[in-house]
Design a protein around this motif. Structure first.
Motif, PDB file in Angstrom:
ATOM      1  N   ALA A   1       0.850  -1.191   0.000  1.00 50.55           N
ATOM      2  CA  ALA A   1       0.000   0.000   0.000  1.00 50.55           C
ATOM      3  C   ALA A   1       0.884   1.239   0.000  1.00 50.55           C
ATOM      4  CB  ALA A   1      -0.913  -0.003   1.222  1.00 50.55           C
TER       5      ALA A   1
ATOM      6  N   PHE B   1       1.170   4.679   0.768  1.00 54.30           N
ATOM      7  CA  PHE B   1       0.545   5.805   1.452  1.00 54.30           C
ATOM      8  C   PHE B   1       1.548   6.940   1.616  1.00 54.30           C
ATOM      9  CE2 PHE B   1      -2.111   2.236   2.754  1.00 54.30           C
ATOM     10  CZ  PHE B   1      -3.363   2.747   2.498  1.00 54.30           C
TER      11      PHE B   1
ATOM     12  N   HIS C   1      -4.574  10.425  -3.069  1.00 50.24           N
ATOM     13  CA  HIS C   1      -5.326   9.266  -2.610  1.00 50.24           C
ATOM     14  C   HIS C   1      -6.735   9.299  -3.186  1.00 50.24           C
ATOM     15  CE1 HIS C   1      -2.601   8.962   1.188  1.00 50.24           C
ATOM     16  NE2 HIS C   1      -1.989   8.618   0.083  1.00 50.24           N
TER      17      HIS C   1
ATOM     18  N   VAL D   1     -13.303   4.647  -3.318  1.00 47.38           N
ATOM     19  CA  VAL D   1     -12.842   3.423  -2.661  1.00 47.38           C
ATOM     20  C   VAL D   1     -14.013   2.489  -2.381  1.00 47.38           C
ATOM     21  CG1 VAL D   1     -11.767   2.470  -0.577  1.00 47.38           C
ATOM     22  CG2 VAL D   1     -10.845   4.560  -1.619  1.00 47.38           C
TER      23      VAL D   1
ATOM     24  N   GLU E   1      -7.280   0.457   3.518  1.00 49.56           N
ATOM     25  CA  GLU E   1      -7.873   1.498   2.680  1.00 49.56           C
ATOM     26  C   GLU E   1      -9.361   1.664   2.964  1.00 49.56           C
ATOM     27  OE1 GLU E   1      -7.678   2.794  -2.009  1.00 49.56           O
ATOM     28  OE2 GLU E   1      -8.097   0.690  -1.548  1.00 49.56           O
TER      29      GLU E   1
END
Length: 205
Positions: free
Chosen positions: A145, A147, A154, A160, A190
């Motif tokens: 992931a 981040f 994002h 999402v 997430e």
């Protein structure tokens, strides 16, 4: 509490070798003398986490689930009895895991008792101690992931969760529960972050 299959063991947590796992049947027997069950221990864990103030709880195990998200009652016990519970608390993504025992219900029960003990700190005026105790359970984003990019890169919470920005609350909750089923560790991270962002966008605590 949402349940997710298969087990997504948290990044950075050490596993207990199979030959070192304990038999928890005698330690965690119910009051009537019978062994713990998936249903009873899941219920107890959900109650403890609710009292703690945890939100967006996802329990990840290798217990196979039916279409309604509940565990099958006629499946053999999984070879890997580990369990991991992902949740948010005070705006932080948290995770706790246990695999020291050879049965899934006993690992859930062990984790429940640990949370209960830590929760007593708050009851007796130890809010700061509780916060420090839980600081070690902050969920680390797995290597898969990314981040590290600026927040603007994002995906929005509604992207999402696959819903419209103005979707009714119930639609958002159903989408979240469905996506958690079978989600890997990166996806669970997430999804929890997206649900927190959704709640913040609607002024929910």
């Amino acid at each position: 509490m949402t349940q997710a299959y298969p087990l997504q063991w948290p990044y950075g947590w050490t596993r207990t070798p199979a030959h070192k796992r304990e038999d928890g049947r005698s330690r965690f027997r119910r009051r009537d003398g019978s062994s713990t069950t998936i249903y009873s221990t899941c219920t107890e864990l959900a109650d403890e986490l609710q009292r703690l103030g945890a939100r967006n709880v996802v329990l990840s195990t290798n217990v196979e689930l039916r279409l309604d998200g509940q565990p099958y009652s006629n499946r053999r016990a999984p070879d890997d009895p580990g369990i991991a519970v992902y949740f948010t608390m005070d705006g932080e993504s948290m995770v706790m895991a246990q695999d020291a025992f050879d049965r899934v219900p006993d690992n859930i029960r062990s984790l429940t008792l640990a949370i209960h003990g830590m929760r007593q700190m708050r009851r007796h005026g130890g809010g700061t101690m509780l916060k420090r105790a839980f600081s070690g359970f902050t969920a680390l984003p797995p290597p898969s992931a990314d981040f590290t990019e600026p927040a603007a890169h994002h995906r929005a919470w509604f992207d999402v969760l696959g819903v419209q920005p103005d979707a009714p609350d119930q639609v958002v909750k159903v989408a979240y529960r469905e996506l958690c089923k079978g989600a890997n560790e990166s996806k669970l991270y997430e999804l929890n972050a997206a649900k927190e962002a959704w709640k913040a966008s609607r002024g929910q605590a």
